[in-house]
Design an enzyme around this catalytic site. Structure first.
Site, PDB file in Angstrom:
ATOM      1  CD1 TRP B 163      42.503  50.343  42.797  1.00 30.32           C
ATOM      2  CD2 TRP B 163      41.139  48.576  42.576  1.00 30.32           C
ATOM      3  NE1 TRP B 163      41.392  50.752  42.102  1.00 30.32           N
ATOM      4  CE2 TRP B 163      40.550  49.693  41.947  1.00 30.32           C
ATOM      5  CE3 TRP B 163      40.465  47.365  42.566  1.00 30.32           C
ATOM      6  CZ2 TRP B 163      39.293  49.623  41.314  1.00 30.32           C
ATOM      7  CZ3 TRP B 163      39.220  47.284  41.940  1.00 30.32           C
ATOM      8  CH2 TRP B 163      38.653  48.406  41.326  1.00 30.32           C
ATOM      9  CG  ASP B 164      47.538  47.861  47.648  1.00 29.02           C
ATOM     10  OD1 ASP B 164      48.133  47.005  46.982  1.00 29.02           O
ATOM     11  OD2 ASP B 164      47.908  49.044  47.710  1.00 29.02           O
ATOM     12  CB  CYS B 165      41.797  46.571  50.934  1.00 28.28           C
ATOM     13  SG  CYS B 165      42.631  47.867  51.871  1.00 28.28           S
ATOM     14  N   GLY B 168      44.445  41.795  48.608  1.00 30.10           N
ATOM     15  CA  GLY B 168      44.930  41.068  49.779  1.00 30.10           C
ATOM     16  C   GLY B 168      43.949  40.003  50.216  1.00 30.10           C
TER      17      GLY B 168
END
Lengths: 406, 406
Positions: B163-165, B168
């Site tokens: 989810w972070d990737c 981002g």
């Protein structure tokens, strides 16, 4: 106010996740996104999940708010039409996203002959030109081997098509970067990216290649623990499972305070001769920490500590199944302005998300259902390809193009 | 030729994955990205993986090619300096990425007083202002409950901070979309996104909310199988594990041909009364299909069929651990132009990736190591904040700013 990309026109020739997601992300920022497909639908037209009647919920989800044209891509005239639509005039047009591996007429070299400032983004499988899917890229780079319960012998692949989603959003960034350059210089270009390179780069960015090459270690499975600091799942007295986080100092202090375990942790620090304020020490001592925290959760139902955890600033969450999430998590319902409950033709009514990006100076584009395959064939031939009604009629009659079935 | 974003200046106030990744993605396209941190390093300065000496391979991976300034963010003067740097003049500057939750001086409302056309992207945890991490968002939306071996009771969280990737890369797209509008209208704005909304939207986009609401079902775990069509992992005679894919018609036909199982599959179709050319039928019959394919793999070493599979156009892959991937997969080494072997100060020499995006009309920005924390404090104060050497000296003496330790 209009959507931040209103006025931009993007043509998409695609299937599956990454490129359809990229096109939809642009559409949900206000771009006019035209997806073309072969008559009857492309490779992902039946992609699961499907309804009992076989209609693809996946396809509906990935093509929300796009315009759709259906063309016989095996015919010369069909290819000519798509080439015209991709390279049609307009300062904010001439943008093409694709993951179809078509040599010849759909190459950048060929299409850019028609429009010198074309910006075309092509997603491929890998740099050798082989097809790849999320399910093949992921095992190659090592994540399944590091996923799952500690010591379990079997690799566990993720279910989220994460590499596709990451690649799709990167494709949006790449297209916008190239279009930015075109705005300044008038020059178009081809943007290329492969699913494998997206995964390979991320393994490097996350420090994992360094971990292997510098430390000479292979990361073992760590269950559901947060790697390198503290974070663990617990089963509560009501059978519910929660995740609690002690990644930052503050999260760690809040967790101990909310669970009343600060004294026990201080004792653990003394007995182990370690300082648990250091995140790496929390990771090394995670099993002992978990043993100290477990009784708190084992003896309480979630509702007994949820409010106190929130008040104490604990970073934590419940575990849900997909159906529970859709039912119980207000962030996945129209309680969240991100969602609207809409009717998807042929499927039914359910909650659909728009773009998670909010722009203070531009309107939010409300989510729209996916249109029927071929829904806009006629209007795109007229408005974008500039054909007259007689010619459009002949194209339909000849089976070169098709409208919606219904 | 220069990098496609050369000339753009972005300031980043961040920690962890999503925003540092966004900044690095911009830097690897040629932007001048200035990351500011508190003296001694931010919340992610020790993030694992770390070397034996405690240096963060993660931090090094996420900050490649950025300039670094270290400032006492608790001091009035330090905040003033960062405000100046964020809002410094330049047509291609005034771009700010952050996931720090700072009220007051670092708000868009305050910073945009200094520069009316500021574009600021803020990533938060969720829409209620609560912190979230990948490890909390993921269980909430349901993926761990659907991951892992069929019938296994325990949820399995992914190890990739997916989810972070995803967030981002979406942040990069959001920033570029807002900067595009500024180029056209002169107007800046705030772009907001939350990690939870990114996940919630994707659950919808993938058709999973529809699956729950329209079909009324909850997706069970499917092991490493490709959901909705055919794809399965097999253990080979040499103990290696491979993944084979039959998602599209062509992949399915090629798989049967390469394994010599077309006849057996035809018999299976007759006995089950099903048509395995339909992807959904392959999913329903996956266990029987797997039983027919298993002997092929059980009796062969990977090297015995690898070339034939490639020649037959089978979509397949091996499973590797991270260390194996770093060692054996040429796509993760300088054999791939994406990578260069570089020296990371304080850590050592290893393969580092650049951007997976290729631009035919702009130079590829070669990967660069991360700089030391505070490496560019002095030059940024001089060139961006416009301070004289006397004042810069006084700021160092007063401990308001710091240079690199080494």
């Amino acid at each position: 106010m209009t959507g931040i990309l209103s006025g931009m026109r993007v043509v998409e020739g695609s299937a599956f996740v990454a490129v359809p997601l990229a096109g939809m992300t642009l559409a949900q920022m206000g771009a006019d996104v035209i997806r073309f497909d072969r008559i009857g639908g492309g490779l992902d037209f039946q992609r699961w999940p499907v309804t009992d009647q076989g209609r693809s919920l996946f396809w509906a989800g990935m093509n929300k708010g796009k315009r759709s044209i259906a063309v016989d891509l095996k015919s010369e005239r069909g290819r000519e039409l798509i080439s015209e639509i991709v390279t049609a005039p307009g300062a904010d047009a001439g943008l093409f996203l694709t993951n179809l591996r078509v040599r010849g007429w759909m190459d950048y070299e060929t299409l850019s002959q028609r429009r010198r400032d074309l910006v075309m983004l092509s997603l491929a499988g890998d740099r050798r030109g082989r097809p790849q899917v999320d399910y093949t890229v992921n095992p190659q780079v090592g994540f399944p081997a590091a996923t799952g319960p500690e010591g379990a012998p079997e690799p566990v692949a993720h279910v989220l098509p994460a590499w596709d989603c990451i690649a799709g959003n990167l494709a949006v960034a790449g297209l916008l970067a190239a279009e930015r350059k075109r705005l300044r210089t008038g020059e178009g270009q081809e943007v290329t990216v492969t699913l494998k390179d997206v995964a390979a780069a991320m393994v490097g960015h996350l420090g994992i290649i360094g971990e292997a090459q510098v430390n000479g270690v292979d990361r073992p499975k760590g269950g559901n623990a947060l790697y390198g600091a503290y974070g663990q799942d617990f089963v509560c007295a009501d059978g519910e499972r929660v995740m609690v986080i002690g990644l930052t100092d503050r999260q760690w202090r809040n967790l101990l305070q909310a669970t009343g375990t600060a004294g026990a942790m201080a004792e653990l620090e003394r007995s182990l001769g370690t300082d648990l304020r250091q995140e790496g020490n929390r990771w090394r001592a995670r099993h002992a920490i978990t043993d100290l925290l477990r009784p708190f959760f084992e003896t309480r139902r979630v509702e007994e500590f949820a409010d106190a955890f929130d008040a104490a600033g604990v970073t934590w969450s419940v575990f849900r199944t997909f159906a529970q999430a859709a039912r119980e998590d207000p962030d996945l319902t129209p309680d969240n302005p991100l969602f609207q409950e809409l009717e998807q033709p042929g499927i039914g009514r359910y909650a659909m998300p728009g773009s998670p990006l909010g722009f203070s100076g531009s309107a939010t584009v409300p989510p729209q259902p996916a249109h029927e395959l071929g829904q806009h064939t006629e209007e795109i031939l007229a408005d974008v390809a500039g054909l007259g009604s007689g010619e459009i009629g002949r194209l339909f009659d000849a089976g070169v193009v098709a409208g919606p079935k219904g």
